[in-house]
Motif scaffolding. Structure first.
Motif, mmCIF file in Angstrom:
data_model
loop_
_atom_site.group_PDB
_atom_site.id
_atom_site.type_symbol
_atom_site.label_atom_id
_atom_site.label_comp_id
_atom_site.label_asym_id
_atom_site.label_seq_id
_atom_site.Cartn_x
_atom_site.Cartn_y
_atom_site.Cartn_z
ATOM 1 N N ASN A 31 -4.814 -20.486 -36.485
ATOM 2 C CA ASN A 31 -5.717 -21.624 -36.384
ATOM 3 C C ASN A 31 -5.365 -22.402 -35.110
ATOM 4 N N SER A 32 -6.142 -22.257 -34.087
ATOM 5 C CA SER A 32 -5.831 -22.881 -32.794
ATOM 6 C C SER A 32 -6.103 -24.392 -32.783
ATOM 7 N N THR A 33 -6.818 -24.899 -33.779
ATOM 8 C CA THR A 33 -7.162 -26.329 -33.799
ATOM 9 C C THR A 33 -5.937 -27.201 -34.092
ATOM 10 N N ILE A 34 -5.054 -26.758 -34.965
ATOM 11 C CA ILE A 34 -3.875 -27.562 -35.293
ATOM 12 C C ILE A 34 -3.030 -27.813 -34.043
ATOM 13 N N PRO A 35 -2.632 -26.785 -33.296
ATOM 14 C CA PRO A 35 -1.841 -27.052 -32.084
ATOM 15 C C PRO A 35 -2.633 -27.794 -31.001
ATOM 16 N N GLU A 36 -3.936 -27.619 -30.974
ATOM 17 C CA GLU A 36 -4.754 -28.285 -29.961
ATOM 18 C C GLU A 36 -4.662 -29.806 -30.068
ATOM 19 N N PHE A 37 -4.620 -30.327 -31.300
ATOM 20 C CA PHE A 37 -4.641 -31.778 -31.493
ATOM 21 C C PHE A 37 -3.260 -32.428 -31.421
ATOM 22 N N ASP A 38 -2.214 -31.648 -31.481
ATOM 23 C CA ASP A 38 -0.856 -32.172 -31.293
ATOM 24 C C ASP A 38 0.042 -31.043 -30.794
ATOM 25 N N PRO A 39 -0.119 -30.669 -29.526
ATOM 26 C CA PRO A 39 0.603 -29.512 -29.005
ATOM 27 C C PRO A 39 2.120 -29.696 -28.938
ATOM 28 N N ASP A 40 2.595 -30.923 -28.896
ATOM 29 C CA ASP A 40 4.039 -31.128 -28.829
ATOM 30 C C ASP A 40 4.716 -30.864 -30.172
ATOM 31 N N VAL A 41 4.157 -31.395 -31.242
ATOM 32 C CA VAL A 41 4.791 -31.305 -32.557
ATOM 33 C C VAL A 41 4.251 -30.133 -33.368
ATOM 34 N N MET A 42 2.963 -29.874 -33.279
ATOM 35 C CA MET A 42 2.328 -28.890 -34.152
ATOM 36 C C MET A 42 1.907 -27.608 -33.428
ATOM 37 N N SER A 43 2.685 -27.220 -32.447
ATOM 38 C CA SER A 43 2.475 -25.907 -31.826
ATOM 39 C C SER A 43 2.770 -24.845 -32.887
ATOM 40 N N ASN A 44 2.470 -23.606 -32.596
ATOM 41 C CA ASN A 44 2.795 -22.559 -33.563
ATOM 42 C C ASN A 44 4.302 -22.506 -33.812
ATOM 43 N N PHE A 45 5.098 -22.777 -32.779
ATOM 44 C CA PHE A 45 6.553 -22.850 -32.964
ATOM 45 C C PHE A 45 6.897 -24.001 -33.916
ATOM 46 N N GLY A 46 6.276 -25.154 -33.716
ATOM 47 C CA GLY A 46 6.505 -26.296 -34.598
ATOM 48 C C GLY A 46 6.120 -25.994 -36.033
ATOM 49 N N LEU A 47 5.008 -25.293 -36.211
ATOM 50 C CA LEU A 47 4.573 -24.911 -37.557
ATOM 51 C C LEU A 47 5.563 -23.939 -38.196
ATOM 52 N N LEU A 48 6.078 -23.019 -37.391
ATOM 53 C CA LEU A 48 7.092 -22.091 -37.894
ATOM 54 C C LEU A 48 8.336 -22.852 -38.343
ATOM 55 N N MET A 49 8.721 -23.867 -37.584
ATOM 56 C CA MET A 49 9.890 -24.671 -37.962
ATOM 57 C C MET A 49 9.645 -25.413 -39.283
ATOM 58 N N ILE A 50 8.410 -25.835 -39.521
ATOM 59 C CA ILE A 50 8.071 -26.470 -40.799
ATOM 60 C C ILE A 50 8.286 -25.484 -41.944
ATOM 61 N N VAL A 51 7.897 -24.231 -41.728
ATOM 62 C CA VAL A 51 8.123 -23.194 -42.736
ATOM 63 C C VAL A 51 9.626 -23.033 -42.989
ATOM 64 N N LEU A 52 10.417 -23.006 -41.919
ATOM 65 C CA LEU A 52 11.864 -22.854 -42.087
ATOM 66 C C LEU A 52 12.485 -24.040 -42.831
ATOM 67 N N TRP A 53 12.019 -25.249 -42.526
ATOM 68 C CA TRP A 53 12.499 -26.408 -43.289
ATOM 69 C C TRP A 53 12.193 -26.200 -44.770
ATOM 70 N N GLY A 54 10.990 -25.729 -45.087
ATOM 71 C CA GLY A 54 10.621 -25.501 -46.480
ATOM 72 C C GLY A 54 11.540 -24.498 -47.159
ATOM 73 N N LEU A 55 11.871 -23.434 -46.446
ATOM 74 C CA LEU A 55 12.794 -22.442 -47.012
ATOM 75 C C LEU A 55 14.178 -23.054 -47.222
ATOM 76 N N ALA A 56 14.584 -23.951 -46.317
ATOM 77 C CA ALA A 56 15.874 -24.631 -46.474
ATOM 78 C C ALA A 56 15.882 -25.486 -47.742
ATOM 79 N N TYR A 57 14.785 -26.216 -47.990
ATOM 80 C CA TYR A 57 14.718 -27.026 -49.212
ATOM 81 C C TYR A 57 14.901 -26.145 -50.444
ATOM 82 N N MET A 58 14.154 -25.039 -50.475
ATOM 83 C CA MET A 58 14.198 -24.167 -51.644
ATOM 84 C C MET A 58 15.561 -23.501 -51.794
ATOM 85 N N SER A 59 16.235 -23.247 -50.676
ATOM 86 C CA SER A 59 17.519 -22.544 -50.735
ATOM 87 C C SER A 59 18.611 -23.354 -51.424
ATOM 88 N N ILE A 60 18.475 -24.671 -51.457
ATOM 89 C CA ILE A 60 19.508 -25.490 -52.096
ATOM 90 C C ILE A 60 19.037 -26.088 -53.420
#
Length: 136
Positions: A31-60
């Motif tokens: 979805n190119s619209t999400i990074p378009e509206f906030d390329p600094d925080v919500m780039s695809n890399f940023g979205l991937l990091m959000i996924v990793l944070w979620g996995l960290a929550y579940m891991s503990i």
């Protein structure tokens, strides 16, 4: 206020699942619209990091009480994302996002609310663990 251990474990799982919902709303990062509206925080890399944070929550989820300072980091992380969202909401027009893509609009409408809710949750858990470990 006392939160039961089972409720806390479920809260960590729900927090993780909410972060993993980024996969759906971003259509697995296509979805190119999400990074378009906030390329600094919500780039695809940023979205991937959000996924990793979620996995960290579940891991503990079942052993959260053993990693007090990691829970503290989660508090700070959720505060930062919540703050960034408030700034974004105050400086952007959410209807512009909805016009381009409904799923991106939903994402921008909800992600900060989610972050503030889990900021409070993680803070309450951190306080509980802090009191528990300082009394022993």
């Amino acid at each position: 206020m006392t939160i039961k251990n089972k409720t806390i474990t479920q809260g960590f799982i729900i927090a993780g699942l909410m972060n993993l919902s980024v996969l759906i709303l971003s259509r697995f990062f296509t979805n190119s619209t999400i990074p378009e509206f906030d390329p600094d925080v919500m780039s695809n890399f940023g979205l991937l990091m959000i996924v990793l944070w979620g996995l960290a929550y579940m891991s503990i989820a079942k052993n959260y009480y053993k990693v007090k300072w990691l829970v503290g980091i989660f508090v700070a992380e959720k505060f930062i994302y919540g703050y960034v969202w408030v700034k974004w909401i105050l400086n952007n027009n959410i209807s512009d996002v909805y016009k381009k893509d409904t799923m991106a609009g939903i994402f921008y409408s909800l992600y900060g609310i989610n972050d503030w809710i889990f900021f409070v949750f993680f803070l309450l858990v951190f306080i509980k663990i802090f009191k528990m470990t300082n009394n022993s």
